[in-house]
Design a protein around this motif. Sequence first.
Motif, PDB file in Angstrom:
ATOM      1  N   THR A 120     -29.541  29.003  14.080  1.00 42.11           N
ATOM      2  CA  THR A 120     -30.950  29.467  13.483  1.00 42.11           C
ATOM      3  C   THR A 120     -32.041  29.092  15.614  1.00 42.11           C
ATOM      4  O   THR A 120     -32.861  29.111  14.956  1.00 42.11           O
ATOM      5  N   ARG A 121     -31.024  29.779  16.251  1.00 47.77           N
ATOM      6  CA  ARG A 121     -31.433  30.482  17.434  1.00 47.77           C
ATOM      7  C   ARG A 121     -31.085  31.763  18.252  1.00 47.77           C
ATOM      8  O   ARG A 121     -29.740  31.285  17.451  1.00 47.77           O
ATOM      9  N   ALA A 122     -32.096  32.939  18.818  1.00 46.81           N
ATOM     10  CA  ALA A 122     -31.169  33.500  19.452  1.00 46.81           C
ATOM     11  C   ALA A 122     -30.062  33.216  20.363  1.00 46.81           C
ATOM     12  O   ALA A 122     -30.793  32.487  21.426  1.00 46.81           O
ATOM     13  N   SER A 123     -28.633  33.588  20.098  1.00 42.37           N
ATOM     14  CA  SER A 123     -28.175  33.675  21.350  1.00 42.37           C
ATOM     15  C   SER A 123     -26.638  33.780  21.542  1.00 42.37           C
ATOM     16  O   SER A 123     -26.968  34.560  20.535  1.00 42.37           O
ATOM     17  N   TRP A 124     -26.042  34.207  22.430  1.00 43.70           N
ATOM     18  CA  TRP A 124     -25.102  34.978  23.175  1.00 43.70           C
ATOM     19  C   TRP A 124     -23.582  34.448  23.490  1.00 43.70           C
ATOM     20  O   TRP A 124     -23.863  33.291  23.695  1.00 43.70           O
ATOM     21  N   GLY A 125     -22.358  34.326  23.526  1.00 46.39           N
ATOM     22  CA  GLY A 125     -21.784  34.052  23.966  1.00 46.39           C
ATOM     23  C   GLY A 125     -20.766  35.021  24.032  1.00 46.39           C
ATOM     24  O   GLY A 125     -20.087  35.992  23.410  1.00 46.39           O
ATOM     25  N   PHE A 126     -19.043  34.497  24.567  1.00 40.10           N
ATOM     26  CA  PHE A 126     -17.990  35.720  24.535  1.00 40.10           C
ATOM     27  C   PHE A 126     -17.257  34.606  23.883  1.00 40.10           C
ATOM     28  O   PHE A 126     -16.840  33.198  23.774  1.00 40.10           O
ATOM     29  N   GLU A 127     -16.654  35.561  22.558  1.00 37.16           N
ATOM     30  CA  GLU A 127     -15.741  34.872  21.834  1.00 37.16           C
ATOM     31  C   GLU A 127     -15.784  33.167  21.002  1.00 37.16           C
ATOM     32  O   GLU A 127     -15.932  32.858  20.818  1.00 37.16           O
ATOM     33  N   ASP A 128     -17.405  33.857  21.087  1.00 40.71           N
ATOM     34  CA  ASP A 128     -18.118  32.352  20.366  1.00 40.71           C
ATOM     35  C   ASP A 128     -18.853  32.733  18.689  1.00 40.71           C
ATOM     36  O   ASP A 128     -19.720  33.428  19.030  1.00 40.71           O
ATOM     37  N   ARG A 129     -18.403  32.510  17.263  1.00 41.23           N
ATOM     38  CA  ARG A 129     -18.905  32.786  16.372  1.00 41.23           C
ATOM     39  C   ARG A 129     -19.947  31.965  15.964  1.00 41.23           C
ATOM     40  O   ARG A 129     -20.724  32.097  14.910  1.00 41.23           O
ATOM     41  N   ASP A 130     -20.595  30.721  16.471  1.00 38.25           N
ATOM     42  CA  ASP A 130     -21.621  30.172  16.624  1.00 38.25           C
ATOM     43  C   ASP A 130     -22.700  31.447  17.121  1.00 38.25           C
ATOM     44  O   ASP A 130     -24.273  30.889  17.025  1.00 38.25           O
ATOM     45  N   ALA A 131     -22.837  32.252  17.601  1.00 42.34           N
ATOM     46  CA  ALA A 131     -23.573  32.573  18.390  1.00 42.34           C
ATOM     47  C   ALA A 131     -24.009  33.483  17.525  1.00 42.34           C
ATOM     48  O   ALA A 131     -23.584  34.386  16.617  1.00 42.34           O
ATOM     49  N   CYS A 132     -25.239  34.238  17.126  1.00 42.81           N
ATOM     50  CA  CYS A 132     -25.553  35.744  17.119  1.00 42.81           C
ATOM     51  C   CYS A 132     -25.169  36.990  17.301  1.00 42.81           C
ATOM     52  O   CYS A 132     -24.988  37.401  17.087  1.00 42.81           O
ATOM     53  N   VAL A 133     -24.779  37.098  19.114  1.00 40.56           N
ATOM     54  CA  VAL A 133     -24.837  37.637  19.609  1.00 40.56           C
ATOM     55  C   VAL A 133     -23.605  37.682  20.452  1.00 40.56           C
ATOM     56  O   VAL A 133     -22.625  37.071  21.091  1.00 40.56           O
ATOM     57  N   ARG A 134     -22.224  38.000  19.104  1.00 40.67           N
ATOM     58  CA  ARG A 134     -20.861  37.075  20.083  1.00 40.67           C
ATOM     59  C   ARG A 134     -20.319  38.425  20.534  1.00 40.67           C
ATOM     60  O   ARG A 134     -20.616  39.842  20.283  1.00 40.67           O
TER      61      ARG A 134
END
Length: 448
Positions: free
Chosen positions: A324-338
């Motif tokens: 529900t927020r614009a986010s990113w992360g390494f190997e993280d499927r909760d992120a918009c940009v993984r």
Amino acid sequence: MKSHATPLLAEVRTFRQNHPDVRYVDLIALDIPGHFYGKRYPIEMLEKVAAGSPLKLPQNAVLLGVQGGLFKIGDYCFNDGDPDANRRLVPGTLKPVSWESQPLGQMLITSDGTEAPIEFEPREVLAKVLERLQRKGIHPVVAFELEFYLFDKKLDNGLPQCARDPLSDDPDDQPNLHIERLSRFSEVLDDMAQTAKDQGIDITVITAEIGPGQFEINFGHQGDGMRAADWAALFCRSTRGVALKHGYRASFMAKPYLQFPGSGMHVHVSLYDGAGNNLLAAHQQQPLRHAVAGCLELLPHCMPIFSPNHNAFRRLGGTVNAATRASWGFEDRDACVRIPESDPRNLRIEHRLASADANPYLVLAAILVGLEHGLEAKREPIAPLNEDRTSGTDFPLEMLDAVRAMQHQPVLRDKLGAEFVDVYCENKRQDHLAFQQEIPAREYRWFL
């Protein structure tokens, strides 16, 4: 058009030799909401078009709403005389249609590459983005992943019924994320995969997802971004047709069940230079961070593209891997940009926000513009979710707010085209307002 005449003519003649029973070919293109429109041509007339005869369809067919109606958008539709616009055949896309009762062919058409392309045609929007990146020495490699549900062919008072597998009538008995479900539905899934391959689509992995009757199919990585988007569009068409043939209804609807996960369109993108070097991996992956920052900056302004209808917004913040927020992360499927784990050669982003029923040409165009903007602006992104689970920036969760956020965003107007942005936003606004023009039974229960 003339430059393509000889190979196109050879393609049509070869098709006729290989499929002598085919009398008609559907010439199809994707409109703004992501539906195919077009005409059914006798195969003899198609040969004439391939030889150089003009191919024209109404320009405003691109502007159709979700239900096929026309909206007044500026001077289009009602004050422009509904003019025709030139289209061209897309080489390599003439394929047999196996899911219809009678032998048939289909072929993509487009206005891009003609003398006067339609500025708001989705394929033309992506073509401009890809051409600009190529001039800058940037070559995307793209792979789509699409989730979808299978339902029973018949609706129950207008509501979907779970697909019944051969072993059980209880949808709760379908094993989630289990290889056994692939076996139970192997007949229809195998036909979907083979039909896609017959369309020239590189199908790779098939996964049973969490929802009952929900599956995901991945496509191979493609160095031609336009072809990758073509694959996604054509796959949706063939999959629906094959499902009906087997007694099911396949749907890419974003959120068919409130209690189960929605269906997404995940897009993997890496960027290379002319020598084949991964641009994102250079200088200790600093360009990757810049590209992520650009994607996240523009993401709140691209929501009408990523969530193109009322139902698609229901998917956001759902039970599984929908942010529900614009986010990113390494190997993280909760992120918009993984950022999937990979070696430097294959370093890429996975953009996970778009719904499965979004327009693949526009989704890819928006993602590439975000990456391009990030590489140019060279800003640092917010903290990844791996470092801060609260990291993220808000984006609109309702269509009219999303349209307002998109329409006057200067980067999008510049890189996607101001005419496209205005037309697209008004199309979404009108579709949303038209959707509201029906009082549901619940409203009477609450307020009568």
